[in-house]
Design an enzyme around this catalytic site. Structure first.
Site, PDB file in Angstrom:
ATOM      1  N   PHE A 148      34.785  47.684  51.765  1.00 36.69           N
ATOM      2  CA  PHE A 148      35.359  46.372  51.380  1.00 36.69           C
ATOM      3  C   PHE A 148      36.716  46.838  50.912  1.00 36.69           C
ATOM      4  O   PHE A 148      36.742  47.254  49.753  1.00 36.69           O
ATOM      5  CB  PHE A 148      34.360  46.243  50.573  1.00 36.69           C
ATOM      6  CG  PHE A 148      34.698  44.531  49.872  1.00 36.69           C
ATOM      7  CD1 PHE A 148      34.282  43.351  50.624  1.00 36.69           C
ATOM      8  CD2 PHE A 148      35.580  44.465  48.681  1.00 36.69           C
ATOM      9  CE1 PHE A 148      34.350  42.144  49.832  1.00 36.69           C
ATOM     10  CE2 PHE A 148      35.695  43.139  48.308  1.00 36.69           C
ATOM     11  CZ  PHE A 148      35.452  42.233  48.698  1.00 36.69           C
ATOM     12  N   GLY A 149      37.846  46.490  51.463  1.00 33.53           N
ATOM     13  CA  GLY A 149      39.063  46.782  51.245  1.00 33.53           C
ATOM     14  C   GLY A 149      39.798  45.663  50.315  1.00 33.53           C
ATOM     15  O   GLY A 149      40.203  44.869  51.004  1.00 33.53           O
ATOM     16  N   THR A 151      41.161  46.325  46.878  1.00 34.99           N
ATOM     17  CA  THR A 151      42.008  46.703  45.769  1.00 34.99           C
ATOM     18  C   THR A 151      43.409  47.610  46.554  1.00 34.99           C
ATOM     19  O   THR A 151      42.907  48.158  47.644  1.00 34.99           O
ATOM     20  CB  THR A 151      41.421  47.731  45.004  1.00 34.99           C
ATOM     21  OG1 THR A 151      40.593  47.300  44.300  1.00 34.99           O
ATOM     22  CG2 THR A 151      42.382  48.484  44.034  1.00 34.99           C
ATOM     23  N   LEU A 258      32.507  39.748  44.966  1.00 34.48           N
ATOM     24  CA  LEU A 258      32.200  40.749  43.921  1.00 34.48           C
ATOM     25  C   LEU A 258      30.984  40.058  42.883  1.00 34.48           C
ATOM     26  O   LEU A 258      30.529  41.157  42.296  1.00 34.48           O
ATOM     27  CB  LEU A 258      33.564  40.676  43.097  1.00 34.48           C
ATOM     28  CG  LEU A 258      34.833  40.990  43.906  1.00 34.48           C
ATOM     29  CD1 LEU A 258      35.958  41.126  42.780  1.00 34.48           C
ATOM     30  CD2 LEU A 258      34.498  42.392  44.412  1.00 34.48           C
ATOM     31  N   ALA A 261      28.008  42.328  43.947  1.00 37.86           N
ATOM     32  CA  ALA A 261      28.017  43.751  43.777  1.00 37.86           C
ATOM     33  C   ALA A 261      28.019  43.877  42.216  1.00 37.86           C
ATOM     34  O   ALA A 261      27.177  44.583  41.599  1.00 37.86           O
ATOM     35  CB  ALA A 261      29.157  44.218  44.347  1.00 37.86           C
ATOM     36  N   ARG A 287      13.315  71.126  22.189  1.00 41.59           N
ATOM     37  CA  ARG A 287      14.238  72.072  21.649  1.00 41.59           C
ATOM     38  C   ARG A 287      13.993  72.502  20.187  1.00 41.59           C
ATOM     39  O   ARG A 287      13.646  71.443  19.225  1.00 41.59           O
ATOM     40  CB  ARG A 287      15.654  71.612  21.749  1.00 41.59           C
ATOM     41  CG  ARG A 287      16.906  72.343  21.132  1.00 41.59           C
ATOM     42  CD  ARG A 287      17.327  73.552  21.877  1.00 41.59           C
ATOM     43  NE  ARG A 287      18.394  74.046  21.228  1.00 41.59           N
ATOM     44  CZ  ARG A 287      18.779  75.406  21.720  1.00 41.59           C
ATOM     45  NH1 ARG A 287      18.109  75.991  22.651  1.00 41.59           N
ATOM     46  NH2 ARG A 287      19.831  75.726  21.246  1.00 41.59           N
ATOM     47  N   GLU A 382      34.758  46.952  39.997  1.00 40.84           N
ATOM     48  CA  GLU A 382      34.029  45.594  39.977  1.00 40.84           C
ATOM     49  C   GLU A 382      34.322  44.742  38.974  1.00 40.84           C
ATOM     50  O   GLU A 382      33.480  44.164  38.117  1.00 40.84           O
ATOM     51  CB  GLU A 382      32.365  45.859  40.153  1.00 40.84           C
ATOM     52  CG  GLU A 382      31.980  46.264  41.373  1.00 40.84           C
ATOM     53  CD  GLU A 382      32.227  45.429  42.579  1.00 40.84           C
ATOM     54  OE1 GLU A 382      32.748  44.155  42.063  1.00 40.84           O
ATOM     55  OE2 GLU A 382      32.045  45.520  43.737  1.00 40.84           O
ATOM     56  N   THR A 384      37.341  45.397  35.202  1.00 40.21           N
ATOM     57  CA  THR A 384      37.159  46.286  34.265  1.00 40.21           C
ATOM     58  C   THR A 384      36.478  45.430  33.015  1.00 40.21           C
ATOM     59  O   THR A 384      36.405  44.497  33.039  1.00 40.21           O
ATOM     60  CB  THR A 384      38.398  46.947  33.866  1.00 40.21           C
ATOM     61  OG1 THR A 384      39.412  45.819  33.257  1.00 40.21           O
ATOM     62  CG2 THR A 384      39.439  47.400  35.003  1.00 40.21           C
TER      63      THR A 384
END
Ligand code: TGC
Ligand code: FAD
Length: 403
Positions: A148-149, A151, A258, A261, A287, A382, A384
């Protein structure tokens, strides 16, 4: 008079630990089918993916074709879409699958997100019947990979500033431009490319191998190394008239994808956080420091408690958004709340867990720094954190502060 001494009780042995996800009994809010789908994806992830992921990350290479077929075989590619060989599950089940995959690595969830929620969704939502028949069944099976182009080198948060163009030449389209940071790009059989036309932004299906189209891989990443990231270069790429997605006009086309996603990431990021927290709890119990288990110290328990609280809240938020999506009422602003919160908290959890593991935390022997590094990408792609804050700010005030 002296009071009788009470018999000395033995020091209680540590009680059986509760899994952080069980603290709030969120599982009880899932249906049997959702739990079954989750179990299936988790089993495949544990068997086929987890044993190899550190090596893939270290090499910066994944067997993408093989993985696509494996994931297609489980039915997770485009699993929330109806028809065309897709499983047609509800959104919560899709979210839980993303969570299980991202519990292994964000890069593997990315492969699935880009395939199902971006490339397949774009075709499913905006494509012609012919385009759907040609691409979707084989993409669902993992035989074809999509990317998916959107950007570009100079247009990330602001996709409206894109420079890639598509102009008409007779009945053909001719595309020119460069896309950047494209997941699955070099291994894709079809690229969904968004370009500026006389008629606004339109989406195009560019088959791999089209003259003038290339997809060089971006190397030297410190994050999402178990994922293919590429440039897409389009130099006078000539496409037939039927390469355009007929149902998408304007920026709302790609932005609509978007939402899908981003929804998967709301769940997915919690998987990375869960894996970190499970690792840190187990490590802290084993630990020994200053002659006692690290888990027995209050400072450690404070960290674990805070992280479990955030994980539980994040899960309730994800589930709420999933139910809204399945009811058909989920808004983009609500998705922004989920993406902003759950990724922000997941990366905080990963970093905190890293402190519990001390020096061991910086190695690939343990997953925590790998997850933390991956989540740097998840925080950025997706939308910022800043973009999602501004989306929420706009919803609250009615004032857009993007420009
Ligand atoms: P704006 O003027 O607000 O909107 C333009 C048109 O789009 C509509 N719209 C939406 N439609 C559906 N869903 C949304 N979330 C939408 N947001 C806006 C809007 O109604 C309008 O429609 P119309 O019909 O009136 O034209 O647009 P803007 O230019 O001001 O930008 C708004 C902003 C900043 C929120 C948007 O550009 C944005 O979301 N920017 C972030 C870009 C981004 O997230 N890129 C991601 C690229 S893909 C990726 O990263 C894949 S990572 C791999 C993986 O997922 O694993
Ligand atoms: P910029 O937009 O330049 O932002 C830089 C900084 O400025 C950020 O902190 C941002 O929040 C801030 N900023 C921007 N605008 C404002 C504002 N108005 N106010 C305040 N601060 C602001 N893209 C695709 O199209 N397809 C993909 O498959 C894909 N996969 C990716 C995979 C990876 C591993 C990565 C890292 C990225 C991927 N992307 C993909 C690109 C991703 O969506 C962009 O990186 C993202 O949208 C941000 O754009 P940018 O990197 O250009 O940053």
């Amino acid at each position: 008079m002296n009071s009788p001494k009470s018999p000395k009780s033995p020091k209680p042995s540590p009680s059986a630990p509760v899994h952080p996800f069980d603290l709030l009994a969120v599982d009880g809010l899932l249906t049997d089918e959702e739990r079954e789908i989750r179990a299936t994806v988790r089993a495949v992830a544990d068997r086929e993916l987890r044993p190899h992921v550190a090596e893939w990350f270290e090499k910066g290479e994944i067997p993408a074709r093989e993985l696509a077929r494996t994931l297609g075989g489980v039915g997770v590619l485009g699993m929330h879409l109806e028809g065309y060989g897709c499983a047609g599950t509800n959104s919560v089940a899709y979210g839980l699958a993303c969570l299980e995959l991202e519990a292994v690595d964000s890069g593997l969830r990315s492969l699935v997100s880009v395939q199902g929620s971006l490339a397949m969704y774009a075709i499913w939502k905006y494509g012609s019947e012919e385009q759907k028949q040609r691409w979707l069944p084989r993409m669902a099976a993992g035989e074809y990979i999509g990317c998916f182009g959107l950007t570009e080198p100079d247009a990330g948060s602001d996709p409206g500033a894109m420079r890639t163009t598509a102009r008409r030449d007779g009945s053909d389209w001719v595309l020119n431009g460069t896309k950047m940071w494209i997941t699955n790009g070099s291994v894709a059989d079809v690229a969904v490319v968004w370009a500026r036309t006389e008629d606004g932004v339109r989406g195009f299906l560019v088959p791999a191998g089209t003259p003038g189209f290339s997809a060089p891989e971006i190397r030297m990443k410190l994050s999402l190394r178990a994922s293919v990231t590429s440039e897409l270069v389009l130099e006078d790429v000539r496409l037939p008239a039927d390469a355009v997605l007929p149902g998408a006009r304007g920026l709302s086309g790609p932005l609509g994808c978007l939402n899908e996603a981003r929804f998967g990431i709301v769940f997915g990021a919690l998987g990375a956080a869960r894996d970190c927290l499970e690792t840190a709890i187990s490590y802290a119990r084993d630990r020994v420091v200053f002659a006692r288990s690290l888990a027995s110290y209050q400072l450690t328990q404070q960290k674990l408690a805070d992280m479990s609280v955030e994980l539980g809240k994040g899960m309730l938020l994800a589930l709420h958004l999933g139910r809204l999506k399945d009811a058909g009422t989920l808004t983009p602003e609500q998705v922004s709340v989920g993406k902003l919160n759950n990724v922000r908290e997941a990366i905080a959890v990963a970093r905190e867990c890293r402190t519990i593991l001390g020096a061991n935390g910086i190695t690939l022997e343990y997953p925590v720094l790998r997850h933390a590094n991956n989540l740097e990408s998840v925080l950025t792609y997706e939308g910022t954190s800043e973009v999602h804050s501004l989306v929420i700010g706009k919803a609250l005030t009615g004032e857009q502060a993007f420009r």
